[in-house]
Motif scaffolding. Structure first.
Motif, mmCIF file in Angstrom:
data_model
loop_
_atom_site.group_PDB
_atom_site.id
_atom_site.type_symbol
_atom_site.label_atom_id
_atom_site.label_comp_id
_atom_site.label_asym_id
_atom_site.label_seq_id
_atom_site.Cartn_x
_atom_site.Cartn_y
_atom_site.Cartn_z
ATOM 1 N N LEU A 1 22.505 40.695 -3.603
ATOM 2 C CA LEU A 1 21.364 40.935 -3.417
ATOM 3 C C LEU A 1 20.985 42.518 -3.321
ATOM 4 C CD1 LEU A 1 21.324 38.755 0.024
ATOM 5 C CD2 LEU A 1 20.803 38.008 -2.216
ATOM 6 N N HIS A 2 19.965 42.592 -4.061
ATOM 7 C CA HIS A 2 19.519 44.000 -3.977
ATOM 8 C C HIS A 2 18.367 44.347 -3.287
ATOM 9 C CE1 HIS A 2 18.306 47.994 -5.437
ATOM 10 N NE2 HIS A 2 19.325 48.118 -6.359
ATOM 11 N N THR A 3 18.482 45.021 -2.205
ATOM 12 C CA THR A 3 17.348 45.122 -1.240
ATOM 13 C C THR A 3 16.124 46.269 -1.224
ATOM 14 O OG1 THR A 3 18.841 46.349 0.097
ATOM 15 C CG2 THR A 3 18.254 43.774 0.572
ATOM 16 N N GLY A 4 15.905 46.525 -2.684
ATOM 17 C CA GLY A 4 14.748 47.347 -3.166
ATOM 18 C C GLY A 4 14.909 48.765 -3.206
ATOM 19 N N ASP A 5 14.027 49.475 -3.847
ATOM 20 C CA ASP A 5 13.979 50.881 -4.422
ATOM 21 C C ASP A 5 14.952 50.813 -5.425
ATOM 22 O OD1 ASP A 5 11.828 51.631 -2.877
ATOM 23 O OD2 ASP A 5 13.071 53.024 -1.661
ATOM 24 N N ILE A 6 14.755 50.029 -6.470
ATOM 25 C CA ILE A 6 15.763 49.776 -7.701
ATOM 26 C C ILE A 6 15.427 50.854 -8.459
ATOM 27 C CG2 ILE A 6 16.135 48.308 -9.732
ATOM 28 C CD1 ILE A 6 14.528 46.234 -8.270
ATOM 29 N N SER A 7 14.258 51.467 -8.639
ATOM 30 C CA SER A 7 13.839 52.551 -9.363
ATOM 31 C C SER A 7 13.258 53.602 -8.280
ATOM 32 C CB SER A 7 12.542 52.338 -10.411
ATOM 33 O OG SER A 7 11.521 51.928 -9.690
ATOM 34 N N HIS A 8 12.866 54.867 -9.000
ATOM 35 C CA HIS A 8 12.450 55.885 -7.996
ATOM 36 C C HIS A 8 11.013 56.056 -8.273
ATOM 37 C CE1 HIS A 8 12.688 59.121 -5.296
ATOM 38 N NE2 HIS A 8 11.827 59.919 -6.143
ATOM 39 N N SER A 9 10.566 55.419 -9.505
ATOM 40 C CA SER A 9 9.116 55.788 -9.889
ATOM 41 C C SER A 9 8.447 54.770 -10.328
ATOM 42 C CB SER A 9 8.906 56.909 -10.755
ATOM 43 O OG SER A 9 9.303 58.192 -10.264
ATOM 44 N N GLN B 1 18.474 47.340 -14.650
ATOM 45 C CA GLN B 1 18.672 46.013 -15.293
ATOM 46 C C GLN B 1 19.982 46.039 -16.128
ATOM 47 O OE1 GLN B 1 15.556 44.063 -17.414
ATOM 48 N NE2 GLN B 1 15.824 42.302 -16.121
ATOM 49 N N GLN B 2 20.132 46.862 -16.983
ATOM 50 C CA GLN B 2 21.288 46.741 -17.677
ATOM 51 C C GLN B 2 22.587 47.287 -16.974
ATOM 52 O OE1 GLN B 2 20.517 49.881 -20.677
ATOM 53 N NE2 GLN B 2 18.707 48.713 -21.655
ATOM 54 N N LEU B 3 22.486 48.032 -16.240
ATOM 55 C CA LEU B 3 23.853 48.198 -15.167
ATOM 56 C C LEU B 3 24.041 47.034 -14.326
ATOM 57 C CD1 LEU B 3 23.037 51.932 -14.157
ATOM 58 C CD2 LEU B 3 24.831 51.012 -15.863
ATOM 59 N N VAL B 4 23.102 46.314 -13.512
ATOM 60 C CA VAL B 4 23.262 45.628 -12.704
ATOM 61 C C VAL B 4 23.688 44.192 -13.302
ATOM 62 C CG1 VAL B 4 22.455 43.922 -10.916
ATOM 63 C CG2 VAL B 4 22.024 46.365 -10.880
ATOM 64 N N GLN B 5 23.218 43.883 -14.632
ATOM 65 C CA GLN B 5 23.922 42.801 -15.578
ATOM 66 C C GLN B 5 25.405 42.776 -15.555
ATOM 67 O OE1 GLN B 5 21.153 42.830 -18.893
ATOM 68 N NE2 GLN B 5 19.939 41.535 -17.961
ATOM 69 N N ALA B 6 25.952 43.795 -15.423
ATOM 70 C CA ALA B 6 27.556 43.967 -15.564
ATOM 71 C C ALA B 6 28.273 43.674 -14.541
ATOM 72 C CB ALA B 6 27.684 45.369 -16.122
ATOM 73 N N ALA B 7 27.465 43.479 -13.331
ATOM 74 C CA ALA B 7 28.299 43.025 -12.082
ATOM 75 C C ALA B 7 28.743 41.630 -12.258
ATOM 76 C CB ALA B 7 27.266 43.210 -10.913
ATOM 77 N N LYS B 8 29.945 41.541 -11.811
ATOM 78 C CA LYS B 8 31.017 40.283 -11.703
ATOM 79 C C LYS B 8 30.186 39.324 -10.587
ATOM 80 C CE LYS B 8 34.603 42.003 -14.571
ATOM 81 N NZ LYS B 8 36.010 42.382 -14.660
ATOM 82 N N VAL B 9 29.373 38.917 -10.549
ATOM 83 C CA VAL B 9 28.876 37.961 -9.544
ATOM 84 C C VAL B 9 28.290 36.614 -10.178
ATOM 85 C CG1 VAL B 9 28.318 40.059 -7.928
ATOM 86 C CG2 VAL B 9 26.709 39.368 -9.606
ATOM 87 N N GLY B 10 28.084 35.631 -9.168
ATOM 88 C CA GLY B 10 27.425 34.491 -9.696
ATOM 89 C C GLY B 10 25.981 34.553 -10.085
ATOM 90 N N GLN B 11 25.173 35.074 -9.185
ATOM 91 C CA GLN B 11 23.872 35.466 -9.444
ATOM 92 C C GLN B 11 23.400 36.484 -8.764
ATOM 93 O OE1 GLN B 11 22.875 31.144 -8.040
ATOM 94 N NE2 GLN B 11 21.055 31.506 -9.624
ATOM 95 N N THR B 12 22.238 37.296 -9.221
ATOM 96 C CA THR B 12 21.643 38.453 -8.609
ATOM 97 C C THR B 12 20.180 38.095 -8.376
ATOM 98 O OG1 THR B 12 23.165 39.636 -9.764
ATOM 99 C CG2 THR B 12 21.111 40.980 -8.959
ATOM 100 N N PHE B 13 19.963 38.770 -6.955
ATOM 101 C CA PHE B 13 18.616 38.224 -6.483
ATOM 102 C C PHE B 13 17.985 39.794 -6.153
ATOM 103 C CE2 PHE B 13 20.536 34.358 -6.033
ATOM 104 C CZ PHE B 13 19.609 33.484 -6.350
ATOM 105 N N TYR B 14 16.780 39.799 -6.147
ATOM 106 C CA TYR B 14 15.933 41.326 -5.657
ATOM 107 C C TYR B 14 15.045 40.961 -4.675
ATOM 108 C CZ TYR B 14 18.428 42.956 -10.063
ATOM 109 O OH TYR B 14 19.355 43.206 -10.994
ATOM 110 N N VAL B 15 14.461 42.146 -3.962
ATOM 111 C CA VAL B 15 13.191 42.070 -3.332
ATOM 112 C C VAL B 15 12.563 43.528 -3.463
ATOM 113 C CG1 VAL B 15 13.557 40.282 -1.534
ATOM 114 C CG2 VAL B 15 14.456 42.720 -1.289
ATOM 115 N N PRO B 16 11.582 43.820 -3.584
ATOM 116 C CA PRO B 16 11.114 45.202 -3.980
ATOM 117 C C PRO B 16 10.977 46.289 -2.788
ATOM 118 C CG PRO B 16 9.186 43.694 -3.690
ATOM 119 C CD PRO B 16 10.405 42.858 -3.308
#
Length: 338
Positions: A120-128, A138-153
């Motif tokens: 779970l990524h709980t926001g402020d993925i980017s700065h601007s 997106q490219q970095l997080v895709q390399a995480a060894k997890v089942g699924q990834t979910f985001y909130v802004p």
């Protein structure tokens, strides 16, 4: 107007001596002092939090070097991890390599002895909220060894275009401005957006609140609930906009459930409390720390000695064990070696 976009590059960057920040007992800032964990006092030490009967207990997070993770007696379940506030694109003195520290966080996740079911990524993925920043994240997080990834802004993901680009990249299938729910192995997860139309505090709005009430209506009171959002749903520190103005209404819908865990980011430090059936937990940032509430003139990126930066950045691991009423939460800093 109170500052709410408190991690913008234009904010004053604060010097800090790296010592433990202790909350001021005399301040009437709405914090439950018995359950407050100062960021500097605890962020450098990984802790396994086990919630039982509404009371948090902890022990040191076991080293993963031996291939064994923290153990919770009895039952079976699954684990998931939380990261927050990556702020890809930030390049001020508080951290001139946020891409590098996000990589460290993801590498730590990839070295966990058991693959987490979810991230779970709980926001402020980017700065601007720029396309290149989202691309990198997106490219970095895709390399995480997890089942699924979910985001909130977070507010930094939506400020420039009301979240259009965020929803195209990370919010496909979400409702409204980016809220949704799903059930995983008996646990009901609810992703909320309380970062839109910020004035002094975060806000959910009537449409999202109506959806939340309806989403919960069909669930049994015994269903474990995990709510994740960017800004704290409870009032951490109103002077800095660290809370959600209609969060109390959202929490009122959760009172009938026996186990509720609320995860958020935004304030870049560990603050935790238990209130009845609800365990609140804020996560550290993978980018830069912020001062403890009231311990600086304002919120914003905080400069610490370069050698100490990773000790105040980190990830959160949560384990769900069937037949246990609460979740076990482990905070670990980026300085800890697997």
């Amino acid at each position: 107007m109170k500052n709410t976009h408190n991690e913008r590059p234009t904010q004053q960057e604060l010097q800090h001596d790296g010592r433990a920040a202790q909350p001021d007992q005399a301040n009437n800032d709405g914090i439950d002092r018995r359950h407050f964990l100062g960021c500097m006092a605890w962020a450098g030490t990984g802790l396994l939090w086990t919630m039982a009967g509404g009371v948090p207990t902890s022990r040191l997070f076991a080293s993963t070097a031996s291939g064994e993770g923290p153990h919770i007696p009895g039952g079976t379940g699954f684990s998931f991890v939380q990261i927050s506030d990556s702020h890809i694109g930030f390049n001020k003195a508080a951290n001139q390599d946020v891409t590098g520290t996000l990589k460290v966080a993801l590498d730590k996740i990839n070295r966990l002895p058991t693959t987490p079911d979810l991230l779970l990524h709980t926001g402020d993925i980017s700065h601007s909220s720029r396309p290149a920043e989202f691309d990198t994240a997106q490219q970095l997080v895709q390399a995480a060894k997890v089942g699924q990834t979910f985001y909130v802004p977070g507010e930094h993901d939506t400020a420039s275009d009301d979240g259009v680009l965020y929803r195209e990249r990370f919010g496909k299938g979400a409702l409204g401005s980016g809220w949704y729910s799903f059930t995983h192995k008996g646990v009901h997860f609810i992703g909320l957006n309380n970062s839109m139309q910020i004035d002094a505090l975060g806000k959910l709005g009537t449409e999202q609140l109506s959806w939340l009430k309806a989403d919960l209506a069909s669930l049994s009171a015994s269903t474990p609930i995990v709510v994740f959002a960017h800004i704290p749903l409870w009032m951490v520190y109103s002077d800095w906009g660290w809370g959600t103005q209609d969060g109390a209404e959202a929490l009122s819908y959760l009172k009938r459930f026996g186990s509720v865990t609320v995860l958020n980011g935004h304030i870049h430090q560990v603050v935790q409390k238990v209130e009845g059936n609800v365990a609140f937990h804020t996560a550290t940032s993978t980018a830069f720390p912020q001062p403890a509430p009231g311990k600086a003139p304002s919120a914003g990126p905080m400069v610490v000695p370069a050698g100490e930066l990773r000790s105040v950045l980190g990830i959160t691991e949560v384990k769900y064990i069937a037949r246990h009423s609460h979740l076990a939460i482990v905070d670990s800093s980026l300085a800890e070696q697997a």
